[in-house]
Design a protein around this motif. Structure first.
Motif, PDB file in Angstrom:
ATOM      1  N   HIS A  14      93.758   3.453   8.459  1.00 26.70           N
ATOM      2  CA  HIS A  14      93.316   4.599   7.564  1.00 26.70           C
ATOM      3  C   HIS A  14      92.051   5.131   6.557  1.00 26.70           C
ATOM      4  CE1 HIS A  14      95.704   3.273   4.756  1.00 26.70           C
ATOM      5  NE2 HIS A  14      94.577   4.254   3.355  1.00 26.70           N
ATOM      6  N   SER A  15      91.703   4.279   6.287  1.00 26.65           N
ATOM      7  CA  SER A  15      90.973   4.427   5.421  1.00 26.65           C
ATOM      8  C   SER A  15      88.975   3.742   5.945  1.00 26.65           C
ATOM      9  CB  SER A  15      90.521   3.595   4.693  1.00 26.65           C
ATOM     10  OG  SER A  15      90.457   2.018   4.967  1.00 26.65           O
ATOM     11  N   ALA A  16      89.268   3.840   7.651  1.00 29.02           N
ATOM     12  CA  ALA A  16      88.148   4.158   8.318  1.00 29.02           C
ATOM     13  C   ALA A  16      87.578   5.413   8.300  1.00 29.02           C
ATOM     14  CB  ALA A  16      88.121   3.165   9.608  1.00 29.02           C
ATOM     15  N   VAL A  17      85.753   5.033   7.809  1.00 26.38           N
ATOM     16  CA  VAL A  17      84.659   5.841   8.170  1.00 26.38           C
ATOM     17  C   VAL A  17      84.006   5.916   9.192  1.00 26.38           C
ATOM     18  CG1 VAL A  17      85.128   6.452   5.753  1.00 26.38           C
ATOM     19  CG2 VAL A  17      83.665   5.365   6.929  1.00 26.38           C
ATOM     20  N   ASP A  18      83.786   6.895   9.543  1.00 27.79           N
ATOM     21  CA  ASP A  18      82.147   7.419  10.427  1.00 27.79           C
ATOM     22  C   ASP A  18      81.428   5.910  10.560  1.00 27.79           C
ATOM     23  OD1 ASP A  18      81.216   8.697  12.901  1.00 27.79           O
ATOM     24  OD2 ASP A  18      80.359   8.287  11.669  1.00 27.79           O
ATOM     25  N   SER A  19      80.894   5.553  11.174  1.00 28.65           N
ATOM     26  CA  SER A  19      80.279   4.038  11.242  1.00 28.65           C
ATOM     27  C   SER A  19      79.049   4.408  10.340  1.00 28.65           C
ATOM     28  CB  SER A  19      80.285   3.196  12.687  1.00 28.65           C
ATOM     29  OG  SER A  19      79.492   4.495  13.460  1.00 28.65           O
ATOM     30  N   SER A  20      77.827   5.963  11.058  1.00 26.56           N
ATOM     31  CA  SER A  20      77.644   6.028  10.215  1.00 26.56           C
ATOM     32  C   SER A  20      76.688   5.690   9.065  1.00 26.56           C
ATOM     33  CB  SER A  20      76.852   7.737  10.564  1.00 26.56           C
ATOM     34  OG  SER A  20      77.994   8.640   9.858  1.00 26.56           O
ATOM     35  N   TYR A  21      77.995   6.100   7.791  1.00 27.62           N
ATOM     36  CA  TYR A  21      77.784   5.416   6.909  1.00 27.62           C
ATOM     37  C   TYR A  21      77.464   3.708   5.910  1.00 27.62           C
ATOM     38  CZ  TYR A  21      79.946   9.632   5.224  1.00 27.62           C
ATOM     39  OH  TYR A  21      80.809  10.910   4.645  1.00 27.62           O
ATOM     40  N   LEU A  22      77.352   3.088   7.058  1.00 24.98           N
ATOM     41  CA  LEU A  22      76.867   1.425   7.432  1.00 24.98           C
ATOM     42  C   LEU A  22      75.779   1.782   6.293  1.00 24.98           C
ATOM     43  CD1 LEU A  22      77.872   0.064   9.963  1.00 24.98           C
ATOM     44  CD2 LEU A  22      79.062  -0.563   7.841  1.00 24.98           C
ATOM     45  N   GLN A  23      74.375   2.831   7.448  1.00 29.38           N
ATOM     46  CA  GLN A  23      72.847   2.934   6.551  1.00 29.38           C
ATOM     47  C   GLN A  23      73.083   3.900   5.996  1.00 29.38           C
ATOM     48  OE1 GLN A  23      72.539   4.140  11.167  1.00 29.38           O
ATOM     49  NE2 GLN A  23      72.158   1.653  12.027  1.00 29.38           N
ATOM     50  N   ASN A  24      72.918   5.407   6.399  1.00 32.01           N
ATOM     51  CA  ASN A  24      72.363   6.768   5.085  1.00 32.01           C
ATOM     52  C   ASN A  24      72.992   7.526   5.422  1.00 32.01           C
ATOM     53  OD1 ASN A  24      69.284   4.477   5.433  1.00 32.01           O
ATOM     54  ND2 ASN A  24      69.692   5.301   7.793  1.00 32.01           N
ATOM     55  N   GLU A  25      74.603   7.588   5.405  1.00 28.57           N
ATOM     56  CA  GLU A  25      75.067   8.794   5.108  1.00 28.57           C
ATOM     57  C   GLU A  25      75.711   8.630   4.379  1.00 28.57           C
ATOM     58  OE1 GLU A  25      76.224  12.313   7.031  1.00 28.57           O
ATOM     59  OE2 GLU A  25      75.447  10.971   8.218  1.00 28.57           O
ATOM     60  N   GLY A  26      76.316  10.066   4.055  1.00 28.25           N
ATOM     61  CA  GLY A  26      76.496  10.579   2.360  1.00 28.25           C
ATOM     62  C   GLY A  26      75.726  10.346   1.288  1.00 28.25           C
ATOM     63  N   THR A  27      76.175  10.503  -0.320  1.00 29.56           N
ATOM     64  CA  THR A  27      75.550  10.902  -1.500  1.00 29.56           C
ATOM     65  C   THR A  27      74.991   9.435  -1.536  1.00 29.56           C
ATOM     66  OG1 THR A  27      75.645  12.672  -0.780  1.00 29.56           O
ATOM     67  CG2 THR A  27      74.212  12.103  -2.811  1.00 29.56           C
ATOM     68  N   ILE A  28      74.083   9.256  -2.067  1.00 31.80           N
ATOM     69  CA  ILE A  28      74.160   8.045  -2.696  1.00 31.80           C
ATOM     70  C   ILE A  28      74.420   8.272  -4.715  1.00 31.80           C
ATOM     71  CG2 ILE A  28      72.792   5.218  -4.172  1.00 31.80           C
ATOM     72  CD1 ILE A  28      71.384   5.631  -1.378  1.00 31.80           C
ATOM     73  N   GLU A  29      75.319   7.829  -5.688  1.00 31.25           N
ATOM     74  CA  GLU A  29      75.390   8.354  -6.326  1.00 31.25           C
ATOM     75  C   GLU A  29      75.549   6.957  -8.158  1.00 31.25           C
ATOM     76  OE1 GLU A  29      79.160  10.529  -6.728  1.00 31.25           O
ATOM     77  OE2 GLU A  29      77.528  12.783  -6.256  1.00 31.25           O
ATOM     78  N   GLY A  30      75.453   6.040  -7.349  1.00 29.58           N
ATOM     79  CA  GLY A  30      74.363   4.349  -8.401  1.00 29.58           C
ATOM     80  C   GLY A  30      74.427   3.881  -7.270  1.00 29.58           C
ATOM     81  N   SER A  82      83.407   4.349  16.882  1.00 29.03           N
ATOM     82  CA  SER A  82      82.508   3.597  15.919  1.00 29.03           C
ATOM     83  C   SER A  82      83.121   4.684  14.389  1.00 29.03           C
ATOM     84  CB  SER A  82      81.594   5.273  16.786  1.00 29.03           C
ATOM     85  OG  SER A  82      80.994   5.028  17.666  1.00 29.03           O
ATOM     86  N   GLN A  83      83.984   3.623  13.625  1.00 31.02           N
ATOM     87  CA  GLN A  83      84.682   3.696  13.017  1.00 31.02           C
ATOM     88  C   GLN A  83      84.360   2.024  12.367  1.00 31.02           C
ATOM     89  OE1 GLN A  83      86.814   6.526  11.534  1.00 31.02           O
ATOM     90  NE2 GLN A  83      85.026   7.295  12.959  1.00 31.02           N
ATOM     91  N   SER A  84      84.217   2.527  10.796  1.00 32.28           N
ATOM     92  CA  SER A  84      83.947   1.315   9.833  1.00 32.28           C
ATOM     93  C   SER A  84      84.628   1.120   8.835  1.00 32.28           C
ATOM     94  CB  SER A  84      82.311   1.346   9.939  1.00 32.28           C
ATOM     95  OG  SER A  84      82.527   0.631   8.401  1.00 32.28           O
ATOM     96  N   GLN A  85      84.968   0.239   8.421  1.00 32.74           N
ATOM     97  CA  GLN A  85      86.226  -0.239   7.030  1.00 32.74           C
ATOM     98  C   GLN A  85      84.727  -0.474   6.476  1.00 32.74           C
ATOM     99  OE1 GLN A  85      89.425   0.115   7.451  1.00 32.74           O
ATOM    100  NE2 GLN A  85      89.973  -0.591   4.724  1.00 32.74           N
ATOM    101  N   MET A  86      84.648   0.402   5.411  1.00 32.53           N
ATOM    102  CA  MET A  86      83.923   0.179   4.054  1.00 32.53           C
ATOM    103  C   MET A  86      84.444   0.150   2.898  1.00 32.53           C
ATOM    104  SD  MET A  86      80.766   0.544   5.539  1.00 32.53           S
ATOM    105  CE  MET A  86      79.651   1.565   3.908  1.00 32.53           C
TER     106      MET A  86
END
Length: 587
Positions: free
Chosen positions: A39-55, A545-549
């Motif tokens: 249930h906690s998997a996210v789109d694999s694009s978060y492996l690279q550049n997706e989302g906002t880097i906050e730290g 195309s999901q990834s566990q982060m």
């Protein structure tokens, strides 16, 4: 979570009021481990550049340097010393021990990135200052670190947190980011992070005639150093820092912290504890047997590098009888500068030179391989890897928790730690980098090529490669300027799951790492009997195309397991030793 030791409490004293949150995160992680985690998997694009880097928390090895020690015949000491002197910025000898008063490039860097060395660290004096030129950062090393800083600046500008001013103008980097820099007590690590900062906040694209007149030679601004004439040329002015780019208020200190709260160098901070831990590993039957088998290689190399014989060894020595970090230095430093392996020896210029060069070349891979194996054995010890990795991991987690509570307009943490190859290795083993802990081995020449310290996989701030986990050997060794980046990434709206709004992306030299961390005290640090498929894997593309982060609760559980394994939790070594140094001379 496990009760913190007194030393770890000191490290995290600023954040002790938030321990209840860490415990809650750990409890949440344990619940997740007992149920399905899909249930906690996210789109694999978060492996690279997706989302906002906050730290951002970066641990980097210093840049290219001269060899740590002179290993050749005494007859050639002056000649080789002169060669390495030509590759490093000059140091004003009269002021060498005074922090911030180094000649030329050191002074320019220290004006805007002043080093603050706590008196508990070698009485406030660099540990390596009296070895010049050996162990000193080269001009090329300065350029490497500025390049790495520039790449992370591009990444943060493109994918990082930014908050516009009331009038809509974009804020400056330092208005958006709370920039902190820490280092071990070596001139080469301090200068490296200064050059990183120069590339991070001193890089400008616009160049005009008036701007060029104000150029400040922060870090030298030098192109790669040419071996033939021992001369250097200035880079394009756009890569240099301008005096107008800084104000007194914006100067960033490079802190070598009080040993009581320092998280970077366990070997210098707690020499007795680390000495005991390493000796326990060395005394194991398997280590004794395999290291004894390497004695023939050590003896063969010592014929060409007599300085390896009888040199002081930490931890009372091992069966092979030499310092393998120093041995590996011979190959790494000379290759980096195009110097023949047989240079500055009786064989140079003789009819035997080509044959000796070929023989030495054949020793390079076995030497690096044995060095990697030795530290793999060290970091297979849960107590040892916990002693190195748990303090900085806890410091990061505390700050990550803070970020999740920050409002718009508050500066986010950007923290840089300047350390050594052995530090990076410990962190990678502790976080469960799969190419190290899973035991895969491509072998051969590929094992020493690594991923490259130039961060070539990060282009204009983006991680573009689709082959994120191509490394396949535990024999890997961190290149100069290698960096591990822990990015706290806010998920895009609609991508949150449960209470999770942020995930942690771990990047090594511009590639996202695949992780197999220990989430239970029963998990193996290095997989031997345990099947990798039985472990939770993070940072890999799954079906659909999901990834566990890695989540904050996952990270809390990793730290929890480390702390349960830690040597210090038994109170066998409470307090910090002073005046003693066992000397793991990481590169």
């Amino acid at each position: 979570m496990a009760v913190l030791t007194s030393s770890t409490r000191a490290i995290s004293s600023k954040y002790l009021t938030r321990r209840a949150n860490c415990q809650a995160l750990s409890s949440h992680c344990k619940r997740c481990q007992s149920t399905s985690t899909t249930h906690s998997a996210v789109d694999s694009s978060y492996l690279q550049n997706e989302g906002t880097i906050e730290g951002v928390w970066i641990f980097h090895r210093h840049g290219d340097r001269a060899p740590n020690r002179y290993l050749g015949s005494p007859a050639y000491h002056a000649a080789e010393s002169a060669h390495w002197y030509s590759r490093i910025p000059p140091v004003a000898r009269a002021a060498a021990a005074a922090v911030g008063r180094h000649h030329d490039h050191y002074a320019a860097l220290s004006e805007h990135f002043p080093p603050i060395i706590h008196k508990s660290q070698n009485d406030g004096v660099y540990t390596d200052i009296n070895r010049e030129p050996f162990g000193f950062l080269t001009y090329n090393g300065m350029d490497q670190m500025r390049c790495v800083g520039k790449r992370f600046r591009q990444r943060c500008d493109r994918y990082g947190y930014n908050h516009s001013k009331i009038n809509g103008e974009k804020r400056s980097f330092l208005e958006d980011w709370d920039l902190r820099a820490y280092s071990t007590n070596y001139l080469r690590t301090v200068t490296s992070v200064q050059c990183f900062l120069d590339g991070l906040i001193g890089y400008h694209n616009s160049v005009g005639d008036e701007r060029q007149k104000q150029l400040l030679y922060a870090g030298g601004g030098l192109r790669r150093y040419y071996k033939d004439a021992g001369r250097h040329e200035h880079m394009h002015p756009s890569t240099l820092t301008l005096s107008e780019d800084f104000s007194v208020e914006e100067s960033i200190q490079v802190q070598v912290r009080d040993k009581k709260i320092d998280t970077l160098n366990a070997f210098d901070k707690r020499p007795k504890m680390m000495n005991d831990l390493v000796k326990n590993v060395i005394n194991m039957e398997g280590f004794q047997r395999i290291d004894s088998n390497a004695k023939e290689l050590a003896d063969q190399l010592s014929e060409f590098l007599p300085g390896l014989r009888g040199a002081p060894q930490a931890f009372g020595g091992t069966p092979s009888g030499i310092n393998w970090i120093h041995a590996n230095d011979h190959f790494v430093c000379r290759r980096a500068h195009g110097i023949p392996l047989s240079a500055f020896s009786d064989y140079e210029g003789t009819s035997d030179e080509a044959e000796v060069e070929k023989l030495l070349e054949s020793l390079a891979t076995p030497v690096c391989s044995h060095l990697s194996w030795r530290f793999r054995e060290w970091y297979a010890c849960p107590k040892l890897v916990a002693a190195v990795a748990a303090p900085p991991f806890q410091e990061m987690l505390d700050q990550m928790i803070d970020v999740t509570r920050m409002g718009a307009g508050e500066r986010r943490p950007f923290v840089v730690y300047s350390a050594h190859d052995v530090t990076l290795l410990a962190l990678l083993y502790a976080i469960g980098a799969d190419f190290l802990v899973a035991g895969g081995d491509c072998g051969g020449k590929d094992m020493v090529e690594g991923t490259g310290g130039t961060h070539s996989h990060m282009v204009k701030g983006s991680i573009l490669t689709s082959k994120l986990n191509s490394m396949s050997s535990w024999r890997w060794w961190p290149d100069y300027s290698s960096a591990i980046a822990f990015e706290l990434v806010r998920l895009n709206s609609g991508h949150e799951y449960g209470d999770t709004t942020h995930i942690i992306r771990v990047i090594l030299n511009g590639r996202t790492l695949c992780l197999l961390p220990r989430l239970s005290i029963d998990d193996e640090g290095i997989l031997k009997d345990q099947n990798p498929c039985s472990r939770q894997r993070y940072g890999a593309v799954m079906e659909g195309s999901q990834s566990q982060m890695l989540s904050l609760s996952d990270f809390a559980q990793i730290i929890n397991v480390l702390e349960q394994s830690s040597y210090a939790s038994t109170n066998e070594d409470d307090g910090v030793q002073h005046g003693t140094k066992i000397g793991v001379e990481g590169g």
